[in-house]
Write a protein that holds these residues in place. Structure first.
Motif, PDB file in Angstrom:
ATOM      1  N   ARG A   1      13.090  -5.363  18.862  1.00 38.14           N
ATOM      2  CA  ARG A   1      13.711  -4.593  19.731  1.00 38.14           C
ATOM      3  C   ARG A   1      13.288  -3.084  19.599  1.00 38.14           C
ATOM      4  N   LEU A   2      12.937  -2.754  18.358  1.00 38.92           N
ATOM      5  CA  LEU A   2      12.534  -1.365  18.163  1.00 38.92           C
ATOM      6  C   LEU A   2      11.303  -0.959  18.905  1.00 38.92           C
ATOM      7  N   ASN A   3      10.473  -2.042  18.827  1.00 40.53           N
ATOM      8  CA  ASN A   3       9.231  -1.737  19.490  1.00 40.53           C
ATOM      9  C   ASN A   3       9.200  -1.806  21.080  1.00 40.53           C
ATOM     10  N   ASP A   4      10.135  -2.639  21.479  1.00 41.44           N
ATOM     11  CA  ASP A   4      10.478  -2.518  22.929  1.00 41.44           C
ATOM     12  C   ASP A   4      10.927  -1.107  23.421  1.00 41.44           C
ATOM     13  N   SER A   5      11.982  -0.659  22.331  1.00 43.07           N
ATOM     14  CA  SER A   5      12.396   0.605  22.779  1.00 43.07           C
ATOM     15  C   SER A   5      11.238   1.719  22.838  1.00 43.07           C
ATOM     16  N   CYS A   6      10.289   1.656  21.763  1.00 41.95           N
ATOM     17  CA  CYS A   6       8.994   2.400  21.781  1.00 41.95           C
ATOM     18  C   CYS A   6       8.259   2.478  23.132  1.00 41.95           C
ATOM     19  N   LEU A   7       8.188   1.215  23.516  1.00 39.68           N
ATOM     20  CA  LEU A   7       7.311   0.931  24.823  1.00 39.68           C
ATOM     21  C   LEU A   7       8.242   1.974  26.073  1.00 39.68           C
ATOM     22  N   LEU A   8       9.641   2.045  25.978  1.00 39.98           N
ATOM     23  CA  LEU A   8      10.058   2.578  27.248  1.00 39.98           C
ATOM     24  C   LEU A   8      10.350   3.897  26.745  1.00 39.98           C
TER      25      LEU A   8
ATOM     26  N   ALA B   1       3.252  -6.250   5.987  1.00 40.68           N
ATOM     27  CA  ALA B   1       2.036  -6.548   6.338  1.00 40.68           C
ATOM     28  C   ALA B   1       1.894  -7.293   7.677  1.00 40.68           C
ATOM     29  N   CYS B   2       2.935  -7.528   8.457  1.00 31.06           N
ATOM     30  CA  CYS B   2       2.919  -8.054   9.727  1.00 31.06           C
ATOM     31  C   CYS B   2       2.387  -7.063  10.919  1.00 31.06           C
ATOM     32  N   SER B   3       1.869  -7.628  11.840  1.00 30.78           N
ATOM     33  CA  SER B   3       1.224  -6.886  12.982  1.00 30.78           C
ATOM     34  C   SER B   3       2.257  -5.934  13.606  1.00 30.78           C
ATOM     35  N   LYS B   4       3.690  -6.590  13.720  1.00 29.99           N
ATOM     36  CA  LYS B   4       4.714  -5.780  14.331  1.00 29.99           C
ATOM     37  C   LYS B   4       5.024  -4.496  13.678  1.00 29.99           C
ATOM     38  N   PHE B   5       5.095  -4.586  12.530  1.00 33.25           N
ATOM     39  CA  PHE B   5       5.286  -3.274  11.612  1.00 33.25           C
ATOM     40  C   PHE B   5       4.196  -2.337  11.821  1.00 33.25           C
ATOM     41  N   LYS B   6       3.026  -2.602  11.723  1.00 39.15           N
ATOM     42  CA  LYS B   6       1.924  -1.857  12.060  1.00 39.15           C
ATOM     43  C   LYS B   6       1.681  -1.300  13.298  1.00 39.15           C
ATOM     44  N   TYR B   7       2.194  -2.080  14.487  1.00 42.16           N
ATOM     45  CA  TYR B   7       2.317  -1.457  15.550  1.00 42.16           C
ATOM     46  C   TYR B   7       3.513  -0.364  15.781  1.00 42.16           C
TER      47      TYR B   7
ATOM     48  N   LEU C   1       3.437   0.698  -0.249  1.00 45.79           N
ATOM     49  CA  LEU C   1       3.384   1.080   0.839  1.00 45.79           C
ATOM     50  C   LEU C   1       2.111   1.995   1.111  1.00 45.79           C
ATOM     51  N   THR C   2       1.839   2.825   0.342  1.00 45.46           N
ATOM     52  CA  THR C   2       0.821   3.883   0.303  1.00 45.46           C
ATOM     53  C   THR C   2      -0.489   3.371   0.429  1.00 45.46           C
ATOM     54  N   VAL C   3      -0.651   1.940   0.268  1.00 42.85           N
ATOM     55  CA  VAL C   3      -2.012   1.180   0.205  1.00 42.85           C
ATOM     56  C   VAL C   3      -2.374   0.880   1.730  1.00 42.85           C
ATOM     57  N   SER C   4      -1.388   1.068   2.596  1.00 42.88           N
ATOM     58  CA  SER C   4      -1.577   0.707   3.957  1.00 42.88           C
ATOM     59  C   SER C   4      -1.971   1.713   4.733  1.00 42.88           C
ATOM     60  N   LYS C   5      -3.400   1.488   5.408  1.00 46.01           N
ATOM     61  CA  LYS C   5      -3.893   2.223   6.306  1.00 46.01           C
ATOM     62  C   LYS C   5      -3.042   2.891   7.388  1.00 46.01           C
ATOM     63  N   TYR C   6      -2.376   2.088   7.989  1.00 41.19           N
ATOM     64  CA  TYR C   6      -1.367   2.495   8.978  1.00 41.19           C
ATOM     65  C   TYR C   6      -0.207   3.352   8.543  1.00 41.19           C
TER      66      TYR C   6
END
Length: 771
Positions: A140-147, A175-181, A215-220
């Motif tokens: 739902r949060l990603n949908d809000s980002c799109l809007l 690690a999931c793609s949704k969080f990276k997005y 968290l700090t090892v994540s590129k995103y």
């Protein structure tokens, strides 16, 4: 007493009992070589919260389990159950307290003690009890980002739901793609975010660090944090001081080094330092420590404000420790006497067993950093720490011992306990711990009953930590130099430290940390060359020592010596009167790598002084009404050192004395110019300065005497025992063929009460009576 049948989790200051029990197995270690295998034992564990003395009690048992891959027994802890939480243990109870250091939480405990810190700092989030799946909320949060709409309420809801997950599921979400997005979208829309949403996302993202460190090892994650860091500089002018402090704290938690924003904070604080609230002051001081530096004038103002709060008893023990730790980290060495006296009163009034060792260490670091020692205070501290050391992490014990050794304060009970804890917890020791423990022991000339075992265990640990030692060569050099204090020279380790490969590690470390390790390496090279029982297969490459100008502390400065050491001046003046003139004695660095000067004379077989200085010019006589000091003009320095010119300018721009390392062992009446020669090449001159002294020629009709004048800071604080470095120096002088005459400061002061004649008679007896 009722014991529950199953082990339950007990949350203590945010840590679960299960995680604590995993660490406890490291706390209960028995050295097989000591042969103390305990039977099954029963006891209690006590857990203290940071700001209260309340605790939970549980029963425990352990039995030794030998492991094939280790020399030690790790003890398995079986948690049997919980007792009633209202039952407390007093200090007299036989209880094991387990203490664990958390890299994020422990330094920030001062923030967790008062809700008012929420205005200036990032505090842990409260998990939500919402039943919706975290992935659903994220979708739902990603949908809000799109809007283009990212409400702060939705951001808060998502991060709170994250905290309710177990670590395994939390890692899957991160690690999931949704969080990276989600992170990528927030980065792209960062500049367009309203202020409320900007702060909400930043603060919640930073608060996650209280629960997870990966968290700090994540590129995103890194990219997102950097984008928000740059945007914060643009928005900084819109924030009040409280908001600015909180934003800066968020980036500190995220591991993003935003030094520009920190400087903005300090600039904003300068005009209002005297009016800061308690929470604002503590947060600014904490940031100053994390920044590893702050303008001195601002630090002085912050200290003044802290002194006011200390006098009003408006700071808790944890807050006081935070102030001290920050002062130490920022290298602030100018603490006022008022501040130090208030700290002394705090420690006198505190029961240390109630507080985590991290905070006790923080306060003691200020005493160590400023060289303040109160004998009655440290006697009490030593007693309390020795009783509680069994529950402290090994690195805290190291810091306690290091503080006592740096201040030259000897406390036998503390040292005995520390040596036992080293044997039991050796596998927890880092390279720094090993180096500091051995340095502290040998500096105080302390030898426990199982001294050989302690040395062997520490040396074995160093061999296990070779990779870490290569990363931090400063600790490897310090460890070997400390062994040299007690005349121990492990050939394999010396071969390693002097090798070309390890020398490259040293150069890399020097460049990375901005330090110069040549001084200690030169001393180690000289000591090993002189005393090592086996011929060194590998020696130090002297080109490394001479490749650049020497640091000021590498070779002794005769002017500084005579200015700072009144005993040396007075003894030299008395020797001059006894031997009959300037040409019969010399004040210089017989061992240049020791950086403390001695008085040298030569007697024939009838105890008649022989001339050793080429310069025959006369010194300006001291005024009989002078108070035992020698005016330090060029003539006096020349007469004391046997050098005609002593004003050669070093690369640092300081005036320093003649380098006495070049004096010949063929003691004839050659002039200083003949000894020195003319050297135009700076590297050749430096190479000549670091040449090691050679043994004296054996002669039946000559006796070379080195008068070793020991000052107050060469001995135990309040005692007469010589420190390890100066004991090694005495051995080295004797090894070269000198007859060593010791003049301790306490004897010299005592004799001086009876006048100059008494001192001269005392020195005559020392020089001629002992021969």
């Amino acid at each position: 007493m009722t014991v529950m049948s199953k082990t339950k989790l007990l949350e203590v200051s945010g840590w679960s009992l299960r995680s604590l029990s995993r660490g406890l197995s490291c706390r209960l270690m028995m050295n097989r070589r000591i042969r103390t295998r305990p039977t099954v034992c029963w006891g209690t564990m006590r857990f203290l919260t940071p700001y209260t003395s309340s605790c939970k009690i549980l029963t425990w048992e352990y039995s030794p389990i030998p492991t094939k891959e280790s020399r030690f027994y790790s003890s398995r802890v079986q948690l049997e159950g919980l007792l009633n939480g209202s039952e407390y243990l007093d200090k007299s109870s036989s209880a094991m307290q387990f203490e664990r250091f958390h890299t994020i939480r422990t330094p920030r405990l001062f923030q967790l003690g008062r809700p008012s810190y929420a205005d200036v700092a990032i505090l842990p989030l409260t998990p939500t009890s919402k039943k919706d799946c975290t992935l659903t909320i994220l979708s739902r949060l990603n949908d809000s980002c799109l809007l283009g709409r990212i409400p702060a309420v939705a951001i808060t809801e998502f991060f709170q739901s994250l905290l309710s997950l177990q670590r395994k599921h939390l890692q899957e979400i991160i690690a999931c793609s949704k969080f990276k997005y989600f992170l990528s979208t927030m980065s792209d829309s960062c500049a367009r975010l309203p202020q409320q949403e900007f702060e909400c996302f930043l603060f919640h993202l930073a608060a996650l660090r209280y629960k997870i460190n990966f968290l700090t090892v994540s590129k995103y994650f890194k990219e997102c944090a950097n984008v928000f860091s740059q945007e914060s500089l643009i928005r900084s002018s819109d924030w009040q001081l409280k908001q600015l402090l909180k934003v800066t704290d968020a980036f500190s938690l995220l591991g993003t080094n935003n030094s520009t924003l920190t400087e903005i904070v300090f600039q904003r604080v300068k005009p209002v330092a005297a009016r800061l609230t308690r929470e604002e002051l503590l947060q600014v001081i904490y940031l100053a420590g994390e920044n590893r530096g702050v303008p001195r004038r601002l630090m002085t103002d912050l200290e003044s404000r802290a002194v006011t709060l200390l006098r009003d008893k408006d700071l808790s023990f944890v807050e006081i420790a935070t102030v001290c730790t920050a002062f130490y980290k920022s290298n602030y060495k100018h603490s006022s006497l008022d501040f130090m006296n208030l700290l002394r009163d705090v420690l006198f009034a505190s029961d240390l067993w109630k507080h985590p060792s991290y905070h006790i260490v923080g306060i003691l670091k200020v005493f160590r950093h400023n060289y303040y020692g109160y004998s009655s205070l440290f006697e009490r501290l030593g007693d309390q720490i020795a009783k509680e050391a069994h529950r402290y992490p090994i690195k805290s014990i190291m810091q306690f011992v290091l503080t006592f050794a740096t201040l030259h304060i000897f406390h036998k009970d503390l040292m005995d306990v520390a040596s036992r804890e080293v044997l039991q917890k050796i596998e927890q020791c880092r390279s720094k711990d090993v180096a500091k423990f051995i340095w502290s022991f040998v500096t105080l000339n302390y030898e426990p009953t199982d001294w050989k075992l302690v040395v062997d265990v520490l040396q074995a640990r160093v061999e296990e930590l070779q990779e870490e030692m290569a990363t931090f060569p400063i600790y490897f050099i310090s460890f070997l130099l400390s062994l040299a204090y007690i005349n121990v020279y492990p050939s394999d380790l010396l071969k390693t430290v002097f090798s070309d490969g390890f020398l490259q590690h040293i150069k890399d470390y020097e460049e990375r940390e901005g330090v110069d390790l040549r001084s200690n390496l030169y001393t180690l090279h000289a000591a090993a060359s002189l005393e090592s029982p086996v011929k060194l297969e590998q020696r130090l490459n002297l080109e490394y020592l001479t490749s650049k100008p020497f640091p000021h502390q590498m070779l002794g400065d005769i002017r500084e010596e005579l200015n700072q050491r009144s005993e040396l001046r007075e003894v030299a003046d008395c020797v001059k009167s006894i031997v009959g003139g300037n040409e019969y004695y010399r004040v210089h660095f017989i061992l240049p790598y020791m950086r403390t000067a001695d008085v040298e004379i030569c007697l024939d077989d009838t105890n008649t002084p022989l001339p050793i200085n080429g310069s025959t010019s006369r010194a300006t006589e001291r005024d009989d009404n002078s108070s035992g000091s020698i005016p330090l003009n060029d003539d006096i320095i020349s007469h004391l050192t046997g050098v005609k010119s002593v004003t050669s300018t070093t690369h640092l721009g300081h005036k320093r004395g003649h380098d006495n390392n070049s004096h010949s062992r063929d003691r004839t009446l050659r002039t200083t110019e003949e000894k020195e020669g003319s050297i135009d090449n700076p590297e050749e001159k430096r190479l000549k300065q670091v040449q090691l002294p050679q043994p004296l020629p054996v002669s039946a009709n000559q006796r070379w005497i080195a008068i070793q004048v020991s000052s107050r800071n060469h001995h135990h604080f309040g005692g007469n025992k010589l420190l390890g470095l100066h004991s090694m120096k005495r051995r080295h002088l004797a090894e070269l063929g000198y007859h060593v005459i010791s003049i301790p400061y306490h004897d010299w002061e005592l004799v001086g009460r009876h006048g100059p004649a008494a001192r001269e008679n005392y020195l005559k007896k020392k020089l001629f009576g002992s021969l």
